[in-house]
Design an enzyme around this catalytic site. Sequence first.
Site, PDB file in Angstrom:
ATOM      1  N   ASP B 328       0.829  -1.220   0.000  1.00  0.00           N
ATOM      2  CA  ASP B 328       0.000   0.000   0.000  1.00  0.00           C
ATOM      3  C   ASP B 328       0.850   1.251   0.000  1.00  0.00           C
ATOM      4  OD1 ASP B 328      -2.011  -1.892   0.276  1.00  0.00           O
ATOM      5  OD2 ASP B 328      -2.047  -1.714   2.462  1.00  0.00           O
ATOM      6  N   HIS B 329       1.823   1.279  -0.882  1.00  0.00           N
ATOM      7  CA  HIS B 329       2.640   2.478  -1.054  1.00  0.00           C
ATOM      8  C   HIS B 329       2.444   2.985  -2.485  1.00  0.00           C
ATOM      9  CE1 HIS B 329       5.727   0.814   2.129  1.00  0.00           C
ATOM     10  NE2 HIS B 329       4.592   1.223   2.668  1.00  0.00           N
TER      11      HIS B 329
END
Lengths: 440, 395
Positions: B328-329
């Site tokens: 989730d970057h």
Amino acid sequence: MPDVTRKILWSVLTAGTALATFSAVPARADDPSADLMARGEYIATAGDCVACHTAPGGKPFAGGLKITTPMGDVVTTNITPDPDHGIGKYTEEDFEKSLRHGIRRDGSRLYPAMPYVSYAGMTDGDVKALYTWFMHGVKPVAETPPVTSLNFPANLRITMGLWNMVATSETPETGDSATFDKMRRGKYLAHALEHCGTCHTPRNIMLSEKEDSYLAGASLLGWYAPNITSSKTGGIGNWSEDNLVEYLKTGHVAGLSQAAGPMGEAVEHSTSHLTDDDLHALAAYILQVPAKDDEAEHSPREQYGKPLEQADVRSGELTRIDNLAQMDGAQIYDANCAACHGGNGAGTADHYAPSLFHNSVVGSARPDDLIMAVLNGVDRNAGGVHVHMPAFNQSSDVQRLSNAEIASVVNYVTATFGSGDHGVTAEQVEKMGTELPKTP
Amino acid sequence: MGVCGPDPKVEDLGSPRKQPYPMDALPISYAAQQFRKLIGEKTPYRVVHEPQARNTRPYDSRPTCEGHNNCMPICPIGAMYNGSYSVYHAEAAGAKFVPNAVVYRIERDSANKRVTAVHYYDPDKGSHRVTGKYFVIAAHCIETAKLMLFSADEQSPDGIANSSGHVGRNMMDHTGVQVSFISGDKALWPGRGPLETNVIDNFRDGDWRNERGAYLVHMVDDNQVDLATQLAIAKGYVGRELEEQIRYLASHTVRLFSHNEGLADPDNRLTLSKTNKDILGIPHPEVYYKLPEYTVKSCEHTRGLFRDLIGLMHGTDEEWTPGYFPQDHPAGSTIMGTDPTDSVVDGFCRTHDHENLFIASSSVFSSVGTGNITLTVAALALRVADTLKKELAHA
């Protein structure tokens, strides 16, 4: 960030203002001996000159600390040896007069927030050492801080002359202060240098320290400098000499208390730098100050409280904290305090975050210092440990609690870990928040 | 924001610095110390301190990290940086923050060179217009691209700052591999200290990067009681034995995960949904994302390394996260570049098309690297601020 709280001038009155112009340049002693310089620096530290004569983030001793008082804004002066902006043109005689008698070089009176009534007790030898160090050991700063502007009648410096007639000054000690025996040295440190009474002694109607109530506790600028007489119920009569030495050296003694606000400053800048011999002398003297029982404290404030028995999550009802209209004190504590002080209030194992029970500040009948610590946080760098508790006021960068929330959590903390719910109100917290000096 | 990290003279992380980190490196937890010893003695690799925005001393009116392991999602005592602190500083400096404002339109002058205003909806869909000299879009990578595409009009039919057609393209993530297992060696007692103190950094760069992506390995130092409890129950323990097993397993659990580098591929893109709209009538984003072969190969390499490490620690009870472990970057979508035909912003995060429009977001990343992206986003935002200050001072 407002940083002025770090340098509160611990007085109801105000410091001397910018100096007038001068003509002659005084002769200075050439090449002062290293011993004299070292002693002067030590005296300056023990007298904590830097606390008031340095602005937040400013150059040491260049003045400029601005304090809001009931009588107006006060700005401390530049006491570096700069000839035009500081005290560079002061002779030793001029210096002595302002230090011990509150009379400036131009003959006008200093405001007695400059604790010259205490410094009056300094020996001639120490005044000389202090003068020498200020002239040769302090870096001149060519800046003049803004001029103090007070309200009537305090703006009339002549008023201060009248005040001097009724205020009691220390009598100068004689001889070499380094050779005093322990108790005499302790008294000298307490009275003439550290000026403990400036904050801890209540004042009479003329705002002079009450002689019969030495160190019996006083309220100033929101904080309460507690009773530190040898009273076992209201003072620190249950502390040992070693306890007090540790407190003055590090600002903290597990199971007793910790310093914040102006006392945190005093520990950081002054007492933590004293020699062990001096700390023991000072502690021994303070601990024999005649007991004065306290009007509010009737039981040793450091002995209240015990760890909170926490319900086992498997057996109790779980409380959801994500959907509450208004959090109560326990919930505010859980969300904001428990991460460091523990759900049970025991603090961290290394006491970096102190226990809340067996804690003088929490156990006190006066919640003032607890409220101030929650509002403003704690920032104390002493004894090799930099303690930092965040502020929880409306300009906090960590967590902003309302006055009502602070009142609620303070009441929860004193009820759970201290001497009971003292019924602190949001209005009380708001008032204490506004008593703080504001940054210019 | 306050970053702590090792002294480059003692531990060179291969990223040149003009000056030391503002704060000393985080002390390494017991578990990480043991892990570091093992890696140092039994493998050709090394475990280093990971630079991060956790306070190792009071900094910026926020306290020192106390290592209570409750870092996520945000530090309860403010010892770990998050963006809200920068917002507080901006407000203290005079910025006005309008909450619950959803910007939906970017207005330009007749030459389409300068942005003149933005329009936003309040929660009741009341529309408001804000004018200004400079505009910075700082809406992370999904919403930034979405806003720019949704602002399409006659002047810019493909969306704002989109003459290149690259708005919404080149999206990336740190795709990872994750495994937890029970060490057969001495207890590590993870979960004492900050969540992240250490990384294996040997796979951040090398000649092989023309074939497979770089990666970083974390021995994640979080409390493992939850996982240990599930495992002990699954094994059928009850009563006193259950408690003993939870204690044993929680103290012997090792969790490893990696951040594997993605590649900027124009086909991995965000578009506006033609079917789904939110309550304000703004289209949902749609994302087409195919894991690049480059990242797939990198993850395969990581799995091999993890298997070696499990063997080295005599591990059992392996639990591999199925497939991949997205971190989730998100990054990319308005990437930085020198050529206005294949990038959206220049080296100062200024859009090629509009001289007073900047983007402060992971969306400008043209490569995602291996480290968490927040600090780079913050650094780029400061770079934008420097440019704005300079230009406003001369205006």
